[in-house]
Enzyme design. Structure first.
Site: not given
Length: 396
Positions: A269, A273, A282
């Site tokens: 990805r 998200h 992160y």
């Protein structure tokens, strides 16, 4: 045989070979042999490659436009699929029209390829409707927000197809995070027990929001289905040919009574998200750049560049088909889709808060009518109220 006590030091787990990662197109666009997948690509022509390229370019543009629309306040939320175009196009291209698909919230590209009007996606993510299409018209269920819940729906549907002696097959999509959910594991138990004609396609995009897949799965995800008695394949999810061939193989197996198959498409990805997420908190920029070099569209273009000079004179690819022509055709298709999307945006109307009670039951329902009237009276209290931030008298 030696004795083992609680004080016996750990000696490590027995070594079990990791499953192979099937790949047909390398990141540089080179075709490599794969004995398991090559038989499922025998009809592949340069023209078909060009069509796969066009589909990936169009859904990337769809994704980009909708991400921009969310930033412009037109959509409430959007789950980007940037980087996962090959996994979605390759798997959708393998489906037959009569097959039925149960998607998660990220399969917006699959929805487009199944015939969903992009405006249907926009209405859904704008909050103007419960579902942007009729599932029976395109054989695609409404997108599922609850993680992994659609896998149970898919197995139930597949068992129904089985009892109807249908040749149609069911395909369930979910991400790596969903494999930690009970629903997905329960779905695999049922699928294996009843030999359901279903294919589980896991897009392992490496992150379940902010949790890396390495935290959830100490071995490859494709290892798990074997424990349920379901054969699995692990393929390069950024390789549209590998995904298409693996999905064709799994669908055909289910169609011929072979039962369920699990495919792990290893992809990434590239974006957040959802548009409410900040992935820079992160994951590292180095990791993102490493995956950018595996871009699924770039590798198809590189393959076409090597293929077309030899293929065009045969007439198979069509006279005049060049990489530049493929890029122009794909770009034109993307522009046309984006123009239709933007033009249709102005036609979307707000259904109003009471639409919440419509289409809940097929027939009138007393309790629902009571709730509707209660909600109407609740909203009526706010009629005429000034909602701006002007200070009231006496509050200064």
């Amino acid at each position: 045989m030696g004795s083992v006590s609680l004080n016996t030091p750990p000696t490590g787990m027995p070594h079990v070979p990791e499953p192979d990662l099937h790949q047909v197109l390398t990141p540089e666009g080179h075709r490599r042999p794969d004995h398991d997948l090559d038989p499922w690509l025998e009809d592949l022509t340069p023209r078909r490659l060009a069509e796969l390229h066009r589909d990936m370019v169009v859904i990337r543009r769809l994704d980009t436009e909708c991400t921009h629309l969310q930033r412009q306040g037109e959509l409430a939320l959007w789950p980007p699929l940037l980087g996962q175009e090959a996994a979605q196009v390759g798997s959708a291209a393998a489906l037959h029209a009569e097959d039925f698909v149960f998607p998660s919230y990220r399969e917006n590209g699959v929805a487009y390829l199944r015939g969903v009007d992009p405006l249907g996606l926009v209405r859904l993510w704008r909050g103007s409707t419960y579902a942007g299409w009729d599932p029976r018209e395109v054989n695609l269920a409404a997108q599922q927000i609850i993680i992994g819940a659609q896998s149970l729906h898919a197995v139930g549907h597949a068992m129904g197809q089985q009892r109807d002696a249908s040749t149609a097959v069911t395909l369930a999509y979910f991400g790596d995070g969903a494999t930690s959910q009970g629903d997905v594991n329960e779905a695999m138990v049922f699928a294996a027990s009843f030999h359901a004609p279903v294919v589980f396609l896991c897009q392992n995009n490496q992150w379940a929001i902010s949790e890396p897949v390495s935290l959830q799965a100490r071995r490859h995800i494709a290892d798990r289905p074997w424990g349920f008695g379901i054969p699995a394949m692990r393929v390069d999810g950024n390789d549209v040919l590998a995904v298409m061939a693996a999905t064709r193989r799994a669908l055909e197996r289910a169609r011929n009574g072979g039962g369920p198959t699990f495919i792990e498409a290893v992809t990434y990805r590239m974006g957040p998200h959802t548009t409410a997420d900040d992935p820079t908190r992160y994951r590292s920029a180095e990791e993102v750049e490493a995956w950018r070099a595996k871009d699924p569209i770039d590798r198809v273009e590189a393959h076409l560049a090597a293929l077309l000079p030899e293929a065009s004179p045969d007439g198979d690819a069509g006279p005049g088909l060049t990489v530049e022509a493929v890029r122009e055709e794909s770009g034109r298709a993307a522009d046309e889709m984006a123009a239709r999307l933007r033009a249709g945006l102005a036609e979307i109307t707000d259904p109003g808060p009471e639409a919440l009670f419509e289409h809940v039951y097929a027939e009138p329902h007393h309790e629902l009518e009571r709730q509707r009237e209660h909600y109407r009276l609740y909203l009526a209290q706010f009629d005429g109220e000034q909602l701006d931030a002007r200070p009231r008298e006496g509050s200064r």
